[in-house]
Design a protein around this motif. Structure first.
Motif, PDB file in Angstrom:
ATOM      1  N   ASP A 103      11.942  22.185  13.583  1.00  0.00           N
ATOM      2  CA  ASP A 103      11.287  21.254  12.671  1.00  0.00           C
ATOM      3  C   ASP A 103       9.797  21.540  12.582  1.00  0.00           C
ATOM      4  N   LYS A 104       9.271  21.475  11.353  1.00  0.00           N
ATOM      5  CA  LYS A 104       7.833  21.612  11.079  1.00  0.00           C
ATOM      6  C   LYS A 104       7.280  22.990  11.457  1.00  0.00           C
ATOM      7  N   HIS A 105       8.177  23.980  11.543  1.00  0.00           N
ATOM      8  CA  HIS A 105       7.715  25.346  11.831  1.00  0.00           C
ATOM      9  C   HIS A 105       6.932  25.879  10.632  1.00  0.00           C
ATOM     10  N   PRO A 106       5.843  26.634  10.845  1.00  0.00           N
ATOM     11  CA  PRO A 106       5.052  27.169   9.729  1.00  0.00           C
ATOM     12  C   PRO A 106       5.872  27.968   8.715  1.00  0.00           C
ATOM     13  N   ALA A 107       6.963  28.594   9.163  1.00  0.00           N
ATOM     14  CA  ALA A 107       7.788  29.383   8.246  1.00  0.00           C
ATOM     15  C   ALA A 107       8.310  28.540   7.093  1.00  0.00           C
ATOM     16  N   MET A 108       8.550  27.251   7.347  1.00  0.00           N
ATOM     17  CA  MET A 108       9.059  26.371   6.300  1.00  0.00           C
ATOM     18  C   MET A 108       8.068  26.293   5.138  1.00  0.00           C
ATOM     19  N   GLY A 109       6.822  26.033   5.443  1.00  0.00           N
ATOM     20  CA  GLY A 109       5.803  25.950   4.398  1.00  0.00           C
ATOM     21  C   GLY A 109       5.582  27.281   3.712  1.00  0.00           C
ATOM     22  N   SER A 136       7.055  35.098  10.310  1.00  0.00           N
ATOM     23  CA  SER A 136       7.190  33.872  11.099  1.00  0.00           C
ATOM     24  C   SER A 136       8.625  33.680  11.574  1.00  0.00           C
ATOM     25  N   LEU A 137       9.584  33.956  10.696  1.00  0.00           N
ATOM     26  CA  LEU A 137      10.993  33.852  11.085  1.00  0.00           C
ATOM     27  C   LEU A 137      11.339  34.873  12.169  1.00  0.00           C
ATOM     28  N   GLN A 138      10.700  36.052  12.097  1.00  0.00           N
ATOM     29  CA  GLN A 138      10.946  37.077  13.104  1.00  0.00           C
ATOM     30  C   GLN A 138      10.418  36.650  14.472  1.00  0.00           C
ATOM     31  N   SER A 139       9.380  35.804  14.486  1.00  0.00           N
ATOM     32  CA  SER A 139       8.804  35.366  15.762  1.00  0.00           C
ATOM     33  C   SER A 139       9.776  34.511  16.566  1.00  0.00           C
ATOM     34  N   ILE A 140      10.778  33.909  15.911  1.00  0.00           N
ATOM     35  CA  ILE A 140      11.777  33.095  16.621  1.00  0.00           C
ATOM     36  C   ILE A 140      13.134  33.792  16.625  1.00  0.00           C
TER      37      ILE A 140
END
Length: 420
Positions: A103-109, A136-140
């Motif tokens: 939730d509220k991960h920067p990738a969303m924005g 950003s998605l790759q970071s997780i």
């Protein structure tokens, strides 16, 4: 050694790339031996070198400037909290499409900004936002070489090319001498919406998303919003539509830039320093993607110049004719076939179709609708996954291509409704 369907999917992009060269060589050999075409090999080799150079000079370098600017802008927005604010705003919808993303991960924005730029027809702005979102998605991502469900959903949604203002296509139609340049506005929007919805359903069912009331409400709300905009635009005259298309997208983009800068000022951030820090990463991204760009664009050029694409269209026309279906749309099919592989290639074919048949002919308008109904699936896979080192693409290719195919079918039906 037995390959599972999963392993075969991982090899798909590799197989397609190899097939482009082998098919092109076989066709060229046939032309040389049986049609006595002594120039065919020279033309293919010249095309290879020309595209290899153009991939860097005409694609990568121009992209570098845009990348530097918008990554710098993204860094200002991130420090000012704008990315997190956007993530919170759309979190109820996005977390259902991307349940793996916190939730509220920067990738969303960042993904929302990418989708927004695409919807406004601002391709150059969409790419830096998209690459930042993929990073950003790759970071997780626990397995750095294997695409996650979230990365695939994002990629396939991006390849659907949702565009509410097909500014670029209208501009090319005007340049081709069209007196009805904006006539494809509504058909393009309807076709790309169909492709986007197909993407959500295909990937959503594959990933076994929960189709709850919130997700369905958001989807129906988006459809209603788009329908309202289409109804509003439909009341305009042709000249008003062109002005609306030309002004709105660029105005909103400039407004976005100004709002990010003002937001940084209000948060008492050193705006220019934040811009410079973010912009420095632009060249790093470009250096990573150049090999992928060169490899894919050269393969596409060889495949097209060999005549393989033309033979494919002729074969499809013959098969379609056997069913008794009207084949009036088939001269526009090269655009639809090329679009998943190369945006510039499809654009060139669209211009060629308009020159040959007239921009305001049924085929000319349908070619324009094909150009706006989806995005460049293979190019985007090579670009976005290549930028973060993803090698195992899983089902991203077939999901994206299937959505593209459904978008083409929808575009044909829409074209017959609007243009025939």
């Amino acid at each position: 050694f037995l390959y599972s369907p999963h392993k075969l999917t991982l090899m798909a992009l590799n197989i397609v790339w190899i097939a482009f060269f082998i098919v092109a060589f076989v066709i060229a050999l046939y032309k040389f031996l049986f049609l006595h075409d002594t120039e065919v090999f020279k033309n293919l080799v010249d095309g290879m070198f020309d595209t290899a150079k153009g991939s860097v000079i005409d694609v990568a370098f121009p992209l570098a400037g845009t990348m530097v600017f918008f990554l710098g802008l993204m860094n200002i927005a991130e420090r000012a909290g704008a990315i997190n604010w956007i993530a919170r705003l759309v979190n109820p919808f996005m977390k259902r499409l991307f349940p793996e993303v916190p939730d509220k991960h920067p990738a969303m924005g960042q993904m929302v900004m990418n989708f927004s730029a695409n919807m406004l027809g601002l391709d150059n702005a969409a790419t830096p936002f998209g690459l930042k979102a993929m990073e950003s998605l790759q970071s997780i991502n626990p397995d750095k070489e294997k695409a996650t469900n979230a990365q695939i959903m994002f990629l396939v949604l991006h390849t659907s090319g949702l565009t509410l203002i097909p500014l670029t296509i209208i501009s090319y139609r005007l340049a081709a001498g069209s007196t009805e340049a904006a006539s494809i506005f509504i058909p393009c929007v309807l076709a790309t919406i169909c492709t986007t919805l197909a993407s959500i359903f295909i990937v959503g069912f594959k990933q076994k998303l929960k189709w709850d009331k919130v997700l369905l409400t958001w989807l129906l709300g988006l459809v209603a919003m788009v329908a309202g905009m289409l109804f509003f635009v439909q009341q305009m005259g042709a000249e008003q539509k062109e002005i609306f298309s030309r002004v709105t997208g660029n105005m909103i983009l400039l407004l976005l830039v100004v709002l990010i800068i003002i937001g940084g000022m209000l948060k008492k951030i050193n705006v220019f320093d934040a811009f410079i820090d973010g912009a420095k990463g632009g060249f790093d991204v470009i250096l990573k993607i150049i090999p992928y760009l060169v490899g894919m664009l050269v393969a596409i050029r060889v495949f097209r110049d060999s005549g393989a694409l033309g033979y494919l269209v002729d074969g499809l026309s013959w098969v379609i004719g056997l069913t008794g279906v009207d084949t009036a749309f088939t001269p526009a099919l090269p655009v639809a076939i090329m679009k998943p592989f190369s945006g510039s290639g499809a654009r060139g074919l669209m211009i060629d179709v308009m020159k040959s048949n007239g921009p305001d002919s049924f085929v000319g308008k349908l070619a324009s609708t094909f150009q706006g109904s989806a995005d460049t699936t293979f190019y985007i896979i090579a670009l976005y996954f290549g930028s973060v080192g993803i090698k195992k693409v899983r089902y991203a290719i077939w999901a994206g291509v299937l959505a593209d195919l459904l978008g083409v079918v929808a575009a044909i039906l829409i074209g017959y409704v609007f243009f025939s």
